[in-house]
Motif scaffolding. Structure first.
Motif, PDB file in Angstrom:
ATOM      1  N   VAL A  12      24.053  39.100  23.476  1.00 58.83           N
ATOM      2  CA  VAL A  12      24.960  38.710  22.384  1.00 58.83           C
ATOM      3  C   VAL A  12      25.300  39.909  21.501  1.00 58.83           C
ATOM      4  N   ILE A  13      24.316  40.762  21.215  1.00 57.29           N
ATOM      5  CA  ILE A  13      24.568  41.954  20.399  1.00 57.29           C
ATOM      6  C   ILE A  13      25.542  42.894  21.104  1.00 57.29           C
ATOM      7  N   ILE A  14      25.333  43.090  22.409  1.00 59.26           N
ATOM      8  CA  ILE A  14      26.245  43.955  23.184  1.00 59.26           C
ATOM      9  C   ILE A  14      27.668  43.402  23.149  1.00 59.26           C
ATOM     10  N   LEU A  15      27.792  42.075  23.319  1.00 59.01           N
ATOM     11  CA  LEU A  15      29.119  41.441  23.277  1.00 59.01           C
ATOM     12  C   LEU A  15      29.751  41.584  21.893  1.00 59.01           C
ATOM     13  N   ASN A  16      28.921  41.532  20.853  1.00 56.39           N
ATOM     14  CA  ASN A  16      29.437  41.726  19.492  1.00 56.39           C
ATOM     15  C   ASN A  16      29.935  43.146  19.272  1.00 56.39           C
ATOM     16  N   VAL A  17      29.220  44.103  19.822  1.00 59.47           N
ATOM     17  CA  VAL A  17      29.658  45.501  19.720  1.00 59.47           C
ATOM     18  C   VAL A  17      31.007  45.671  20.412  1.00 59.47           C
ATOM     19  N   ILE A  18      31.140  45.062  21.588  1.00 60.48           N
ATOM     20  CA  ILE A  18      32.416  45.118  22.322  1.00 60.48           C
ATOM     21  C   ILE A  18      33.523  44.458  21.502  1.00 60.48           C
ATOM     22  N   CYS A  19      33.216  43.308  20.888  1.00 58.53           N
ATOM     23  CA  CYS A  19      34.202  42.609  20.050  1.00 58.53           C
ATOM     24  C   CYS A  19      34.628  43.465  18.864  1.00 58.53           C
ATOM     25  N   ALA A  20      33.675  44.161  18.261  1.00 62.27           N
ATOM     26  CA  ALA A  20      33.991  45.022  17.120  1.00 62.27           C
ATOM     27  C   ALA A  20      34.918  46.164  17.553  1.00 62.27           C
ATOM     28  N   ILE A  21      34.642  46.746  18.712  1.00 59.03           N
ATOM     29  CA  ILE A  21      35.493  47.828  19.237  1.00 59.03           C
ATOM     30  C   ILE A  21      36.895  47.296  19.532  1.00 59.03           C
ATOM     31  N   LEU A  22      36.957  46.119  20.190  1.00 56.97           N
ATOM     32  CA  LEU A  22      38.252  45.513  20.505  1.00 56.97           C
ATOM     33  C   LEU A  22      39.007  45.138  19.234  1.00 56.97           C
ATOM     34  N   THR A  55      45.354  41.480  10.726  1.00 57.49           N
ATOM     35  CA  THR A  55      44.438  40.504  10.111  1.00 57.49           C
ATOM     36  C   THR A  55      43.461  39.957  11.139  1.00 57.49           C
ATOM     37  N   LEU A  56      43.984  39.631  12.320  1.00 57.16           N
ATOM     38  CA  LEU A  56      43.141  39.112  13.396  1.00 57.16           C
ATOM     39  C   LEU A  56      42.098  40.138  13.812  1.00 57.16           C
ATOM     40  N   GLY A  57      42.508  41.414  13.893  1.00 58.64           N
ATOM     41  CA  GLY A  57      41.559  42.475  14.234  1.00 58.64           C
ATOM     42  C   GLY A  57      40.459  42.606  13.199  1.00 58.64           C
ATOM     43  N   GLY A  58      40.839  42.515  11.908  1.00 61.86           N
ATOM     44  CA  GLY A  58      39.850  42.589  10.841  1.00 61.86           C
ATOM     45  C   GLY A  58      38.873  41.423  10.876  1.00 61.86           C
ATOM     46  N   VAL A  59      39.395  40.222  11.128  1.00 63.47           N
ATOM     47  CA  VAL A  59      38.537  39.033  11.219  1.00 63.47           C
ATOM     48  C   VAL A  59      37.588  39.151  12.413  1.00 63.47           C
ATOM     49  N   LEU A  60      38.075  39.715  13.511  1.00 61.26           N
ATOM     50  CA  LEU A  60      37.237  39.892  14.701  1.00 61.26           C
ATOM     51  C   LEU A  60      36.087  40.859  14.420  1.00 61.26           C
ATOM     52  N   ILE A  61      36.376  41.934  13.690  1.00 60.30           N
ATOM     53  CA  ILE A  61      35.327  42.896  13.322  1.00 60.30           C
ATOM     54  C   ILE A  61      34.281  42.223  12.431  1.00 60.30           C
ATOM     55  N   PHE A  62      34.772  41.468  11.428  1.00 56.07           N
ATOM     56  CA  PHE A  62      33.855  40.752  10.525  1.00 56.07           C
ATOM     57  C   PHE A  62      32.995  39.755  11.298  1.00 56.07           C
ATOM     58  N   THR A  63      33.623  39.020  12.228  1.00 57.19           N
ATOM     59  CA  THR A  63      32.898  38.032  13.029  1.00 57.19           C
ATOM     60  C   THR A  63      31.818  38.694  13.874  1.00 57.19           C
ATOM     61  N   ALA A  64      32.145  39.869  14.448  1.00 59.42           N
ATOM     62  CA  ALA A  64      31.167  40.594  15.272  1.00 59.42           C
ATOM     63  C   ALA A  64      29.967  41.037  14.435  1.00 59.42           C
ATOM     64  N   ILE A  65      30.222  41.533  13.219  1.00 62.58           N
ATOM     65  CA  ILE A  65      29.130  41.950  12.332  1.00 62.58           C
ATOM     66  C   ILE A  65      28.293  40.736  11.913  1.00 62.58           C
ATOM     67  N   TYR A  66      28.986  39.667  11.565  1.00 65.34           N
ATOM     68  CA  TYR A  66      28.324  38.423  11.163  1.00 65.34           C
ATOM     69  C   TYR A  66      27.430  37.903  12.293  1.00 65.34           C
TER      70      TYR A  66
END
Length: 227
Positions: A12-22, A55-66
Motif C-alpha cells: 500500500v505504501i509503494i502504491l501511495n508513492v506511485i500515486c503521489a508521483i502520478l 486540482t485533481l493532481g493536488g487531491v491525489l497527492i494529498f490522498t497518497a500522503i493521507y
C-alpha cells in the motif's frame, strides 16, 4: 496464498508513492495545458480543464500522503476514508477521460458555425469564425481549399501565409476539420494515457487497502482473543 500484514503495508505504501508521483505529473500537465492556450478569442474549455486537472493532481497527492500515514500507524478508520477517497478519485478520473474522448470526437461549436457559414449560399462574406481558425491552425476550408472553389469562391486571406494569397505556395493545403482534431488530440492524448495509469493504480490501491484493513482487524481480534 497467505500474505502477512507487513507485506500489505509495504504494498500500500509503494502504491501511495506511485500515486503521489502520478499526482505530481498530473499537476504539471494541468499547468502545461493552462500555459499552452494559444488564443483566448474563443474558449475551448482548456483553462477550466487545466484547473480541474491541477486540482485533481493536488487531491491525489494529498490522498497518497493521507493513505501513507494511515498505513504506517494502522489507523483503520483513516484507511477506510482513504479507500473511499481512492474510489471517488477513480470515478472522477473515468469521467474526465470520457469527456476528453468526447472532445476528441466532436468539433468546436464556433468552428462548426464557420463551416455552416461557408456552405450557406446567403452568407457571401468570409466567415469570421472560420477565418480565425484558418489563421490560427494554418488551414483552409473544412476539408481543403477546394471547398471554396466548389462554391465558386476565392479562399480568403486567412487561408494564406502572412495573408498573402498572390503566391500559390502560400495557400494552406490542409482542411480545418482535420487540423482542429489534431490540435485536440495533441492536448488529450498524453492525458488519457496518464489517466488510465492512475485509474489502474487507484483500483489496485483500493483493493490492497481493503485487504490491509481486514488484516489489521483480524490481527487485533487475534490479540484480544489470546490476551
Amino acid at each position: 496464498m497467505y500474505i502477512s500484514k507487513p507485506t500489505y503495508k509495504i504494498i500500500v505504501i509503494i502504491l501511495n508513492v506511485i500515486c503521489a508521483i502520478l499526482g505530481s505529473i498530473l499537476t504539471w500537465f494541468g499547468s502545461w495545458l493552462h500555459k499552452s492556450v494559444d488564443d483566448e478569442k474563443f474558449d475551448h474549455g482548456e483553462e477550466l480543464a487545466s484547473i480541474v486537472i491541477m486540482t485533481l493532481g493536488g487531491v491525489l497527492i494529498f490522498t497518497a500522503i493521507y493513505g501513507t500515514v494511515a498505513t504506517i500507524f494502522e489507523f483503520s478508520n483513516m484507511l477506510i476514508s482513504f479507500t473511499v477517497l481512492l474510489i471517488a478519485l477513480l470515478v472522477m478520473q473515468i469521467v474526465l477521460v470520457s469527456i476528453s474522448y468526447t472532445a476528441l470526437n466532436s468539433g468546436s461549436k464556433k468552428l462548426e458555425q464557420g463551416f455552416d457559414e461557408l456552405w450557406d449560399p446567403l452568407h457571401l462574406k468570409p466567415s469570421e469564425n472560420l477565418s480565425f481558425y484558418e489563421e490560427w491552425l494554418q488551414c483552409c476550408g473544412k476539408n481543403s481549399p477546394e471547398d471554396y472553389y466548389l462554391l465558386d469562391k476565392y479562399p480568403p486571406t486567412s487561408c494564406c501565409k502572412d495573408h498573402n494569397c498572390t503566391k500559390i505556395f502560400n495557400l494552406y493545403k490542409d482542411g480545418c476539420a482535420d487540423k482542429y482534431r489534431e490540435y485536440v488530440k495533441s492536448k488529450v492524448e498524453y492525458f488519457n494515457i496518464l489517466s488510465w495509469v492512475i485509474i489502474v493504480t487507484e483500483f489496485i490501491g483500493s483493493i490492497f487497502s481493503c485487504l490491509l484493513i481486514d488484516s489489521i482487524r483480524n490481527y487485533r481480534d487475534l490479540r484480544r482473543f489470546y490476551s
